[in-house]
Design a protein around this motif. Structure first.
Motif, PDB file in Angstrom:
ATOM      1  N   TYR A 264       0.909  -1.079  -0.038  1.00 35.75           N
ATOM      2  CA  TYR A 264      -0.080   0.048  -0.018  1.00 35.75           C
ATOM      3  C   TYR A 264       0.862   1.295  -0.093  1.00 35.75           C
ATOM      4  CZ  TYR A 264       0.638  -0.100   5.159  1.00 35.75           C
ATOM      5  OH  TYR A 264       1.255  -0.064   6.223  1.00 35.75           O
ATOM      6  N   PRO A 268      -2.062   6.397   3.927  1.00 32.73           N
ATOM      7  CA  PRO A 268      -3.409   5.767   4.428  1.00 32.73           C
ATOM      8  C   PRO A 268      -4.190   7.110   5.224  1.00 32.73           C
ATOM      9  CG  PRO A 268      -1.393   5.158   5.669  1.00 32.73           C
ATOM     10  CD  PRO A 268      -1.034   5.910   4.660  1.00 32.73           C
ATOM     11  N   LEU A 270      -7.546   5.842   6.779  1.00 32.05           N
ATOM     12  CA  LEU A 270      -8.412   4.860   6.978  1.00 32.05           C
ATOM     13  C   LEU A 270      -8.407   4.393   8.657  1.00 32.05           C
ATOM     14  CD1 LEU A 270      -6.466   2.031   7.135  1.00 32.05           C
ATOM     15  CD2 LEU A 270      -6.751   2.491   4.642  1.00 32.05           C
ATOM     16  N   GLY A 271      -7.518   5.004   9.305  1.00 29.21           N
ATOM     17  CA  GLY A 271      -7.520   4.478  10.917  1.00 29.21           C
ATOM     18  C   GLY A 271      -7.298   3.172  10.682  1.00 29.21           C
ATOM     19  N   GLY A 272      -7.962   2.382  11.438  1.00 30.04           N
ATOM     20  CA  GLY A 272      -7.856   0.785  11.404  1.00 30.04           C
ATOM     21  C   GLY A 272      -8.885   0.323  10.573  1.00 30.04           C
ATOM     22  N   GLU A 273      -9.835   1.058  10.061  1.00 36.37           N
ATOM     23  CA  GLU A 273     -11.020   0.681   9.106  1.00 36.37           C
ATOM     24  C   GLU A 273     -10.494  -0.240   8.124  1.00 36.37           C
ATOM     25  OE1 GLU A 273     -14.979   2.750   8.490  1.00 36.37           O
ATOM     26  OE2 GLU A 273     -13.542   3.949   9.480  1.00 36.37           O
ATOM     27  N   LEU A 275      -9.059  -2.889   7.737  1.00 35.98           N
ATOM     28  CA  LEU A 275      -7.864  -3.816   7.915  1.00 35.98           C
ATOM     29  C   LEU A 275      -8.524  -5.366   8.634  1.00 35.98           C
ATOM     30  CD1 LEU A 275      -5.381  -1.497   9.132  1.00 35.98           C
ATOM     31  CD2 LEU A 275      -5.169  -2.818   7.253  1.00 35.98           C
ATOM     32  N   ILE A 277      -7.865  -8.113   9.877  1.00 30.89           N
ATOM     33  CA  ILE A 277      -6.401  -8.798   9.977  1.00 30.89           C
ATOM     34  C   ILE A 277      -6.799 -10.353  10.301  1.00 30.89           C
ATOM     35  CG2 ILE A 277      -6.785  -8.661  12.587  1.00 30.89           C
ATOM     36  CD1 ILE A 277      -3.931  -8.047  12.668  1.00 30.89           C
ATOM     37  N   GLY A 289       3.550  -1.475   3.447  1.00 32.00           N
ATOM     38  CA  GLY A 289       3.519  -0.393   2.977  1.00 32.00           C
ATOM     39  C   GLY A 289       4.341   0.773   3.289  1.00 32.00           C
TER      40      GLY A 289
ATOM     41  N   MET B 249      -0.231  -5.937  20.081  1.00 32.77           N
ATOM     42  CA  MET B 249       0.083  -5.508  18.531  1.00 32.77           C
ATOM     43  C   MET B 249       0.256  -3.859  18.352  1.00 32.77           C
ATOM     44  SD  MET B 249       0.204  -6.252  15.580  1.00 32.77           S
ATOM     45  CE  MET B 249      -0.822  -7.688  14.882  1.00 32.77           C
ATOM     46  N   GLY B 272      -9.606  -4.330  14.408  1.00 28.23           N
ATOM     47  CA  GLY B 272      -8.744  -3.284  13.776  1.00 28.23           C
ATOM     48  C   GLY B 272      -8.006  -2.476  14.599  1.00 28.23           C
ATOM     49  N   LEU B 275      -3.751  -1.428  15.341  1.00 29.90           N
ATOM     50  CA  LEU B 275      -3.158  -1.246  14.214  1.00 29.90           C
ATOM     51  C   LEU B 275      -2.927  -0.059  13.686  1.00 29.90           C
ATOM     52  CD1 LEU B 275      -4.982  -4.230  12.481  1.00 29.90           C
ATOM     53  CD2 LEU B 275      -2.501  -4.129  12.712  1.00 29.90           C
ATOM     54  N   ILE B 277      -1.789   2.139  11.446  1.00 32.53           N
ATOM     55  CA  ILE B 277      -1.333   1.908  10.066  1.00 32.53           C
ATOM     56  C   ILE B 277      -0.383   3.186   9.666  1.00 32.53           C
ATOM     57  CG2 ILE B 277      -3.294   2.901   8.941  1.00 32.53           C
ATOM     58  CD1 ILE B 277      -3.049   0.403   6.957  1.00 32.53           C
ATOM     59  N   LEU B 280       3.089   2.349  10.663  1.00 25.60           N
ATOM     60  CA  LEU B 280       3.680   1.347   9.763  1.00 25.60           C
ATOM     61  C   LEU B 280       3.739   1.752   8.500  1.00 25.60           C
ATOM     62  CD1 LEU B 280       0.792  -1.329  10.342  1.00 25.60           C
ATOM     63  CD2 LEU B 280       3.340  -1.584  11.283  1.00 25.60           C
TER      64      LEU B 280
END
Lengths: 344, 344
Positions: A264, A268, A270-273, A275, A277, A289, B249, B272, B275, B277, B280
């Motif tokens: 990716y 991003p 998107l927050g954690g949305e 995803l 997992i 990413g 996590m 989610g 995470l 992101i 990351l």
């Protein structure tokens, strides 16, 4: 000199700002000849990302060296150079590991630094940051060479971290300039099948010329179903997520083959949305990413750009002068333009 | 025969069930001599994961072949074998790619299939699923050989997908049996520094004998700070997340070095959450997790287990007989036991 500044959502101006000067011996000043607008410039433009009123903007540029500090050894006044979208010292642990985007002394153009969408830029760590181009490079090559600043290495990064390999089936979510460059990069890395996903026909037409073998115009569940059908229910070995929304991430996760990977590069939002997992876990799908370490890729990509083997220039569908930059932003924001080239 | 069944949260029983019989020519029946309880068995035991009343349970076992179908060619009655925690046909695209956990005809022990915590198991695709062990293997080696069923390959998978390489700094979040096996696997793969993170002293003591060079007993922000201090502010090249909660996590993401990787093998129970992101993305950290393809790793790990070079047996701190299995679950659930071995 003149430079582009952002004063609030939708308020892009070209203003007179102080001329850049050498402040460190390792600096150079570059006179910009070509710049462009990035999809990620639209986040602060829309007010989705915060910015200070009057902040400089633009992080992609190509030009001629106008001045060098006493400590600069590889560049001379007049050299044609392209700048990656971040500067880096070339010496820290991360630079040595080819991750200049994590350079401990690095930074990005714009905001408090000079922006790429202006007449000139002070470049820190010029030896490490800038990449010299053939001084006699053909004018027609300039858009493709400018793409080395960000969009082409970002597409290449996406393809690399998604795990594109010779013979792979690749899906690219998003038909923006980065998605299209990812198609180009995937083909360059030997992908056998490239599914371009996007609903703008002029863009997916470019994807086809860049090497896409299939186009999926649907979104959401319908798109997932279409990719499943195209891949015999398995999904794609490598999925490139080049949008950065929850929906696009969800689609990417849903079409990745077990054991495959998602790269990716859409910043991003998107927050954690999106995803899922559990699905990633059950299917052993790698999620990777990041900000593309463009500087680390330019030398690898440059010969193919110079030879014309890789030509991303069709992504620039609109060319403007610096004083038209506000209209350039509006055109990209309204999707009337795919990617706007600025010539100075 | 007798087998362990789950009837509701906390309601583990040993019951008489039909003896397994060969139903397909590729089946074998294995008489179980050694089984154990997995941390992931506690999810249905606690009622966190759904299960049908009376469902079989247990997915780790070692034993002797009691009967083979007409189509089984590599196994004979009396052979000592270990079963990976999932069966697989050995022939599908995923099996050929060493991802037997995605086998199109595969499945897991327990539920509608025979469970590992019982006197015998019908094994589908016996040639592909079972791994033959030296028939004269020393009784003292049995716990270590049993660990090949799940916990050792899962630790190895975690280390592999986190990107452990010779010289790497590795952090392992979680001091359960999988975390400890990940320490062992990281040392085997050449990690230079291994930071074990957990607050149970008896467990982190095992981590030290397994190769951990440092122990961090703190949690949350304090743990992140401790790892930062140990790594000069950089973080670990490879982080193994062996718990599966939002907090673990989050910790894993916070201690990964830019350009590094996280391998998560704790069955994720986090939605989610946790995470981050954005982090990351900015730091180019790869997130890779999944059900360990144990079958694909057993041949690689077996010689080191047989030679004693890798000895995970200290994780089995409690040994019971089959009729004590309910107490075994309670002991693991209350953290009185690290991992319970069942001998039959």
């Amino acid at each position: 000199m003149l430079a582009t500044t952002l004063h609030g959502p939708g308020d892009i101006r070209v203003e007179r700002v102080p001329d850049p000067v050498i402040t460190q011996p390792t600096d150079a000043v570059v006179t910009v000849t070509h710049s462009c607008i990035c999809g990620s410039d639209l986040w602060p433009y829309q007010g989705v990302s915060p910015s200070q009123p009057g902040a400089r903007i633009g992080h992609e540029f190509l030009g001629r060296v106008a001045e060098v500090g006493a400590g600069v050894s590889t560049l001379r006044v007049g050299d044609l150079v392209v700048a990656p979208f971040m500067f880096s010292d070339g010496e820290c642990a991360y630079c040595r590991e080819q991750l200049p985007t994590s350079c401990v002394n690095g930074g990005m153009w714009g905001k408090a630094n000079d922006g790429g969408q202006g007449e000139a830029v002070r470049v820190p760590f010029a030896d490490a940051t800038l990449v010299k181009l053939p001084s006699d490079a053909d004018e027609a090559l300039m858009p493709a060479l400018l793409s080395l600043s960000d969009v082409l290495p970002t597409g290449h990064h996406a393809a690399t971290i998604a795990g594109v390999r010779p013979g792979a089936t690749v899906a690219v979510v998003g038909d923006g300039a980065v998605g299209l460059c990812a198609v180009l990069a995937a083909r360059r890395l030997g992908a056998e099948r490239i599914i371009a996903m996007g609903r703008h026909e002029t863009r997916t037409a470019i994807a086809r010329t860049f090497g896409a073998t299939d186009v999926v115009a649907a979104r959401g569940d319908e798109a997932v179903e279409a990719v499943n059908e195209l891949t015999g229910g398995e999904g794609a070995h490598a999925v490139i997520e080049a949008v950065g929304t929850s929906q696009s991430m969800q689609t990417a996760i849903s079409i990745a083959r077990p054991g495959g990977g998602i790269g990716y590069v859409g910043v991003p939002h998107l927050g954690g949305e999106g995803l899922d997992i559990d699905r990633l876990f059950k299917r052993n799908i790698a999620l990777r990413g990041g900000v593309a370490p463009a500087r680390a890729y330019i030398e690898e990509l440059l010969p193919d750009v110079l030879s014309g083997a890789v030509d991303p220039s069709p992504i620039f569908d609109t060319t403007i002068k610096l004083d038209e930059v506000a209209e350039g932003y509006a055109a990209m924001n309204d999707r009337r333009a795919l990617k706007v080239l600025i010539t100075l």
